[in-house]
Design a protein around this motif. Structure first.
Motif, PDB file in Angstrom:
ATOM      1  N   LEU A  30       0.814  -1.212   0.000  1.00 43.03           N
ATOM      2  CA  LEU A  30       0.000   0.000   0.000  1.00 43.03           C
ATOM      3  C   LEU A  30       0.849   1.264   0.000  1.00 43.03           C
ATOM      4  N   GLY A  31       0.543   2.142  -0.958  1.00 39.76           N
ATOM      5  CA  GLY A  31       1.216   3.429  -1.016  1.00 39.76           C
ATOM      6  C   GLY A  31       0.549   4.460  -0.135  1.00 39.76           C
ATOM      7  N   GLY A  32      -0.781   4.355  -0.008  1.00 37.09           N
ATOM      8  CA  GLY A  32      -1.495   5.289   0.848  1.00 37.09           C
ATOM      9  C   GLY A  32      -2.917   5.533   0.391  1.00 37.09           C
ATOM     10  N   VAL A  33      -3.565   6.468   1.075  1.00 38.86           N
ATOM     11  CA  VAL A  33      -4.971   6.810   0.834  1.00 38.86           C
ATOM     12  C   VAL A  33      -5.061   8.154   0.125  1.00 38.86           C
ATOM     13  N   ILE A  34      -5.861   8.200  -0.927  1.00 33.98           N
ATOM     14  CA  ILE A  34      -6.189   9.458  -1.587  1.00 33.98           C
ATOM     15  C   ILE A  34      -7.514   9.904  -0.977  1.00 33.98           C
ATOM     16  N   ALA A  35      -7.476  10.937  -0.150  1.00 36.39           N
ATOM     17  CA  ALA A  35      -8.673  11.390   0.573  1.00 36.39           C
ATOM     18  C   ALA A  35      -9.506  12.278  -0.353  1.00 36.39           C
ATOM     19  N   ASN A  36     -10.661  11.782  -0.749  1.00 39.42           N
ATOM     20  CA  ASN A  36     -11.487  12.482  -1.735  1.00 39.42           C
ATOM     21  C   ASN A  36     -12.695  13.157  -1.075  1.00 39.42           C
ATOM     22  N   SER A  37     -13.160  14.215  -1.700  1.00 41.35           N
ATOM     23  CA  SER A  37     -14.319  14.976  -1.206  1.00 41.35           C
ATOM     24  C   SER A  37     -14.078  15.497   0.210  1.00 41.35           C
ATOM     25  N   ILE A  38     -12.882  16.012   0.444  1.00 43.96           N
ATOM     26  CA  ILE A  38     -12.518  16.519   1.770  1.00 43.96           C
ATOM     27  C   ILE A  38     -12.680  18.039   1.780  1.00 43.96           C
ATOM     28  N   ASN A  39     -13.819  18.494   2.293  1.00 47.05           N
ATOM     29  CA  ASN A  39     -14.068  19.931   2.404  1.00 47.05           C
ATOM     30  C   ASN A  39     -14.213  20.366   3.859  1.00 47.05           C
ATOM     31  N   ALA A  40     -15.024  19.637   4.626  1.00 52.88           N
ATOM     32  CA  ALA A  40     -15.222  19.965   6.038  1.00 52.88           C
ATOM     33  C   ALA A  40     -14.009  19.514   6.854  1.00 52.88           C
ATOM     34  N   LEU A  41     -13.689  20.270   7.903  1.00 55.80           N
ATOM     35  CA  LEU A  41     -12.546  19.948   8.758  1.00 55.80           C
ATOM     36  C   LEU A  41     -12.690  18.565   9.379  1.00 55.80           C
ATOM     37  N   TYR A  42     -13.934  18.215   9.787  1.00 60.61           N
ATOM     38  CA  TYR A  42     -14.118  16.905  10.428  1.00 60.61           C
ATOM     39  C   TYR A  42     -13.809  15.765   9.470  1.00 60.61           C
ATOM     40  N   SER A  43     -14.034  15.962   8.155  1.00 61.34           N
ATOM     41  CA  SER A  43     -13.723  14.915   7.168  1.00 61.34           C
ATOM     42  C   SER A  43     -12.234  14.614   7.164  1.00 61.34           C
ATOM     43  N   LYS A  44     -11.444  15.671   7.208  1.00 60.40           N
ATOM     44  CA  LYS A  44      -9.992  15.498   7.246  1.00 60.40           C
ATOM     45  C   LYS A  44      -9.574  14.796   8.535  1.00 60.40           C
ATOM     46  N   GLU A  45     -10.199  15.180   9.663  1.00 54.65           N
ATOM     47  CA  GLU A  45      -9.856  14.565  10.947  1.00 54.65           C
ATOM     48  C   GLU A  45     -10.174  13.073  10.966  1.00 54.65           C
ATOM     49  N   ILE A  46     -11.310  12.702  10.360  1.00 56.92           N
ATOM     50  CA  ILE A  46     -11.711  11.287  10.316  1.00 56.92           C
ATOM     51  C   ILE A  46     -10.702  10.474   9.517  1.00 56.92           C
ATOM     52  N   ILE A  47     -10.354  10.960   8.316  1.00 58.70           N
ATOM     53  CA  ILE A  47      -9.396  10.240   7.474  1.00 58.70           C
ATOM     54  C   ILE A  47      -8.027  10.175   8.135  1.00 58.70           C
ATOM     55  N   ASP A  48      -7.594  11.283   8.725  1.00 60.56           N
ATOM     56  CA  ASP A  48      -6.294  11.305   9.403  1.00 60.56           C
ATOM     57  C   ASP A  48      -6.248  10.270  10.531  1.00 60.56           C
ATOM     58  N   ASP A  49      -7.336  10.164  11.262  1.00 60.14           N
ATOM     59  CA  ASP A  49      -7.394   9.208  12.364  1.00 60.14           C
ATOM     60  C   ASP A  49      -7.367   7.770  11.841  1.00 60.14           C
ATOM     61  N   PHE A  50      -8.103   7.520  10.769  1.00 62.64           N
ATOM     62  CA  PHE A  50      -8.152   6.176  10.185  1.00 62.64           C
ATOM     63  C   PHE A  50      -6.780   5.732   9.683  1.00 62.64           C
ATOM     64  N   VAL A  51      -6.075   6.599   8.962  1.00 60.84           N
ATOM     65  CA  VAL A  51      -4.758   6.200   8.428  1.00 60.84           C
ATOM     66  C   VAL A  51      -3.739   6.015   9.549  1.00 60.84           C
ATOM     67  N   LYS A  52      -3.887   6.796  10.620  1.00 65.88           N
ATOM     68  CA  LYS A  52      -2.986   6.632  11.755  1.00 65.88           C
ATOM     69  C   LYS A  52      -3.177   5.262  12.407  1.00 65.88           C
ATOM     70  N   LEU A  53      -4.434   4.864  12.578  1.00 60.74           N
ATOM     71  CA  LEU A  53      -4.746   3.579  13.209  1.00 60.74           C
ATOM     72  C   LEU A  53      -4.337   2.389  12.345  1.00 60.74           C
ATOM     73  N   THR A  54      -4.340   2.568  11.033  1.00 56.89           N
ATOM     74  CA  THR A  54      -4.053   1.459  10.118  1.00 56.89           C
ATOM     75  C   THR A  54      -2.630   1.500   9.562  1.00 56.89           C
ATOM     76  N   ASN A  55      -1.801   2.382  10.117  1.00 55.94           N
ATOM     77  CA  ASN A  55      -0.381   2.413   9.776  1.00 55.94           C
ATOM     78  C   ASN A  55      -0.124   2.739   8.305  1.00 55.94           C
ATOM     79  N   THR A  56      -0.826   3.748   7.820  1.00 56.16           N
ATOM     80  CA  THR A  56      -0.582   4.191   6.450  1.00 56.16           C
ATOM     81  C   THR A  56      -0.549   5.718   6.425  1.00 56.16           C
TER      82      THR A  56
END
Length: 291
Positions: A180-206
């Motif tokens: 895995l190279g990583g996640v392309i976070a799409n449709s990220i406009n609201a701050l909470y959307s970015k926080e959710i994705i950031d938290d998910f990638v941190k937990l899954t080691n990516t």
């Protein structure tokens, strides 16, 4: 000795913007001077539409159903800025494995040495990621792709599909599968959307490769049957896609993710649901869910 062709696979839940993202990456790379092939691996066979003015092209499986022998020139078409477009296709509705088209199409290209003859720099496989079945897992399992990326929004089902993909990558990693190279976070406009994705990638080691905002420019471009890179090259959205394309092409180190178990994922999602409710009611202000 032939040059090393970079091969990557981009997965994502249906409707998440995977093909839109992939086509804009292809278009951006072509404008940077690279020879690109986009390999559509979705049975809908619409991956390359915006590279060809909204037009569908004959798929490998449909062409093989019409006759036993197929020349690569009959299923490889040029699109925007010289991008080579291929659609693997799928079986007749209700019959067979939807992933068979990938296997068949890749074998056809290998047998006829198409990749080498076209002197490609990069091949991008656009793969449906809702279910990582045996067929759809081919680019990972067989090590066809060197690096895998997934497109995900902050919506639960998109994250769920990404987590399932991580499980597939982990399963095949010991047998030479793509990482895995990583996640392309799409449709990220609201701050909470970015926080959710950031938290998910941190937990899954990516990691997040790029944050791509939702933009009306993309809709306007696709209604013209074009990528944003072609229709609105000077737009802010096109600049995001160029940045993403550059990161994808220059990516060298991928790794095995750490997927969450289903119960862990549901508990994680539940905490974020409570956090968003508190955010909406004004109890908290933009603070992460603390998971």
């Amino acid at each position: 000795m032939s040059k090393k062709i970079k091969q990557i696979a981009i997965y994502g839940k249906g409707g998440i913007g995977k093909s839109t993202t992939t086509s804009n990456i292809s278009a951006a790379l072509s404008t940077m001077g690279y020879k690109v092939m986009q390999f559509g691996c979705d049975p809908k066979s619409d991956s390359t539409n915006t590279l060809r003015g909204g037009q569908y092209i004959p798929t490998v499986l449909d062409t093989l159903r019409e006759r036993n022998k197929v020349k690569a020139s009959e299923v490889v078409f040029e699109g925007f800025n010289g991008i080579y477009c291929v659609e693997a296709g799928g079986p007749a509705p209700g019959v067979g494995c939807a992933g068979r088209g990938i296997i068949t199409a890749v074998e056809l290209m290998k047998q006829q040495k198409v990749f080498e003859e076209l002197d490609l720099d990069i091949i991008i496989y656009d793969v449906l990621g809702d279910v990582v079945c045996g067929g759809f897992a081919v680019p990972i399992r067989e090590g066809i792709a060197q690096h895998v990326f997934t497109v995900s929004s902050a919506d639960f089902m998109a994250v769920y599909a990404a987590n399932n993909l991580f499980k597939g990558i982990k399963k095949y990693s010991n047998a030479g599968g793509a990482l895995l190279g990583g996640v392309i976070a799409n449709s990220i406009n609201a701050l909470y959307s970015k926080e959710i994705i950031d938290d998910f990638v941190k937990l899954t080691n990516t990691q997040v490769v790029e944050y791509v905002p939702r933009s009306v420019t993309v809709t306007q471009s696709e209604l013209q049957g074009k990528t944003t890179i072609e229709a609105a090259p000077k737009s802010a959205q096109a600049e995001v896609y160029r940045s993403l394309a550059n990161k994808i092409y220059n990516h060298t180190e991928s790794k095995v993710p750490t997927p969450l178990e289903t119960q862990e994922l549901r508990e994680w999602a539940s905490k974020w649901a409570d956090h968003l409710l508190a955010l909406e009611s004004g109890e908290v202000r933009g603070v992460a869910a603390g998971v």
